[in-house]
Design a protein around this motif. Structure first.
Motif, short mmCIF file in Angstrom:
data_model
loop_
_atom_site.label_atom_id
_atom_site.label_comp_id
_atom_site.label_asym_id
_atom_site.label_seq_id
_atom_site.Cartn_x
_atom_site.Cartn_y
_atom_site.Cartn_z
N PHE A 129 0.82 -1.21 0.10
CA PHE A 129 -0.08 0.00 -0.11
C PHE A 129 0.95 1.18 -0.12
O PHE A 129 0.46 2.29 -0.32
N ARG A 175 -7.53 6.53 3.30
CA ARG A 175 -7.44 6.63 1.92
C ARG A 175 -8.24 7.81 1.64
O ARG A 175 -9.00 8.36 2.47
N ARG A 200 -9.52 -1.43 0.74
CA ARG A 200 -8.76 -2.19 0.28
C ARG A 200 -8.12 -3.01 1.28
O ARG A 200 -7.43 -2.63 2.18
N ASP A 219 -10.85 -5.17 -2.90
CA ASP A 219 -11.45 -3.63 -2.87
C ASP A 219 -12.93 -3.72 -2.63
O ASP A 219 -13.51 -4.59 -3.54
N ASP A 251 -6.81 1.55 3.82
CA ASP A 251 -6.01 0.47 3.57
C ASP A 251 -6.11 -0.40 4.83
O ASP A 251 -5.43 -0.02 5.71
#
Ligand code: GLA
Length: 403
Positions: free
Chosen positions: A15, A58, A64, A75, A110
């Protein structure tokens, strides 16, 4: 290298960025089997095996998620339709869905998930996942929630999103675990009282049979319906009875004579089990471990004969435990139909108790169990960044007797 440091490197690679880390433990229940959804009392401990969630915010609203165990990244957005079957990600999606119902929309995140609570072992890997994800999502959203509300939000995710009609014990144990203590939980008021266990005198030995039957979830939901049916029958003459918590077996014994035998037995297990929990709490307060152990064994017999949620492997594990030096008590733990047993053993015998239990179970079944001596541990929390570098994801090797 500690597993958590490894997870952080994995996070960076997948990530980018520096995650925050959150932990929630699994649990074993010493006594009070299937009592929580009848609003009775239970006595679990949070164990030293946990689910870890590494997380960063995010800029969009997507989640995700990567599972280290399944080596899979997915996702999904807040408006995506539900999956038609239960999947590991259902628990994550369910928690996001549940938290969004209680407050403002959540930001995207994430998430990397790493867990050493075995799946399907009756040690509450799903509640550990739910609570760790819940803590992470709330923290990233700068939202706070008291732990009872978080536990309820996670239970709702499992009940209404995943479709498993679990009680509240596992989520509360994951939130309120206390080092060195069992937790007396009143599943009606949701009050939690930590009760110290003298781990210099007794140790808790968890043994995963490594067998889980496919129908466990539907059988579990059926038991819950049977208890509701029993309570509804009682209400015909005793309108104040909300759940089986509200009546004791001596009164129910005569009341239930004409009931279908299976419903009567379910009700007998729940009402006698609640009485055993109260007796077990008295014993624990006095460090009377012989009595506590005897009650655990009686609980197993009742779960086997009346509630019918054990399995041949669970019964073998308990029967072997009963023969070993240092044995005080043993029972299945969790929903049943496979999974783990929990034994209480005298501290000085615990190491040989654990290794003999593993050896004899394998000899009897041809299946290698996972047996370990666990410690009552603290509940869910964000890991401080300093600890992050040192925290091992698994129990120290000396605490385990994995065969
Ligand atoms: C599962 C459920 C709990 C509880 C136990 C049985 O672990 O998730 O809510 O009902 O079974 O005691």
């Amino acid at each position: 290298m500690p597993a958590l440091e490894h997870a952080r490197e994995e996070f960076r690679r997948r990530f980018g960025g520096e995650p925050r880390a959150f932990r929630a433990p699994g649990r074993v229940n010493l006594i009070g089997g299937h009592v929580d959804y009848n609003e009775g009392w239970v006595l679990p401990i949070a164990i030293d095996r946990s689910c870890y969630v590494l997380a960063q915010r995010r800029n969009d609203r997507k989640l995700r998620i990567h599972s280290a165990h399944f080596d899979q990244t997915l996702d999904f957005g807040p408006d995506d339709p539900r999956l038609s079957t239960v999947h590991w990600s259902s628990y994550v999606r369910g928690v996001a869905w549940s938290l969004a119902r209680d407050g403002p929309a959540l930001p995207g995140a994430d998430l990397l998930i790493e867990s050493d609570v075995p799946f399907g072992a009756g040690l509450s890997s799903s509640a550990a996942l739910e609570v760790a994800v819940g803590l992470a999502l709330l923290a990233l959203a700068d939202r706070t929630m008291d732990p009872v509300a978080l536990a309820l939000a996670c239970q709702r995710a499992e009940n209404e999103y995943v479709g498993m009609r679990c009680g509240i014990m596992d989520q509360l144990a994951a939130c309120f675990g206390r080092q060195g203590c069992a937790l007396l939980i009143d599943c009606r008021t949701l009050a939690v009282e930590p009760l110290p266990i003298d781990e210099t005198r007794v140790r808790i030995v968890v043994a995963d049979t490594r067998m889980k039957h496919a129908l466990a979830a539907s059988e579990y939901n059926q038991r819950r319906s049977e208890c509701e049916e029993a309570a509804a029958r009682i209400r015909q003459t005793h309108p104040a009875v909300r759940t089986l918590r509200d009546i004791a077996w001596p009164e129910l014994e005569s009341l239930s004579r004409s009931w279908p035998e299976s419903i009567r037995r379910r009700a007998r297990h729940i009402t006698t089990e609640i009485a055993r929990v109260h007796a077990a709490v008295r014993a624990l307060r006095q460090s009377d471990f012989e009595t506590l152990g005897r009650l655990m064994s009686e609980s197993h017999d009742s779960l086997d004969a009346d509630y019918q949620v054990t399995s041949p492997e669970l019964n073998i594990m308990v029967a072997i435990a009963r023969e070993l030096p240092g044995f005080l008590g043993a029972r299945m733990t969790g929903g049943g139909f496979g999974g783990s047993t929990v034994s209480l053993a005298r501290a000085e015998h615990a190491e040989t108790f654990a290794s003999e239990l593993a050896r004899r179970y394998e000899a009897a079944t041809g299946r290698r169990p996972d047996v370990y001596i666990c410690r009552a541990s603290d509940g869910a929390a964000e890991l401080p960044q300093t600890l992050f570098h040192e925290q091992p994801a698994a129990a120290p090797r000396s605490e385990r007797s994995s065969q």
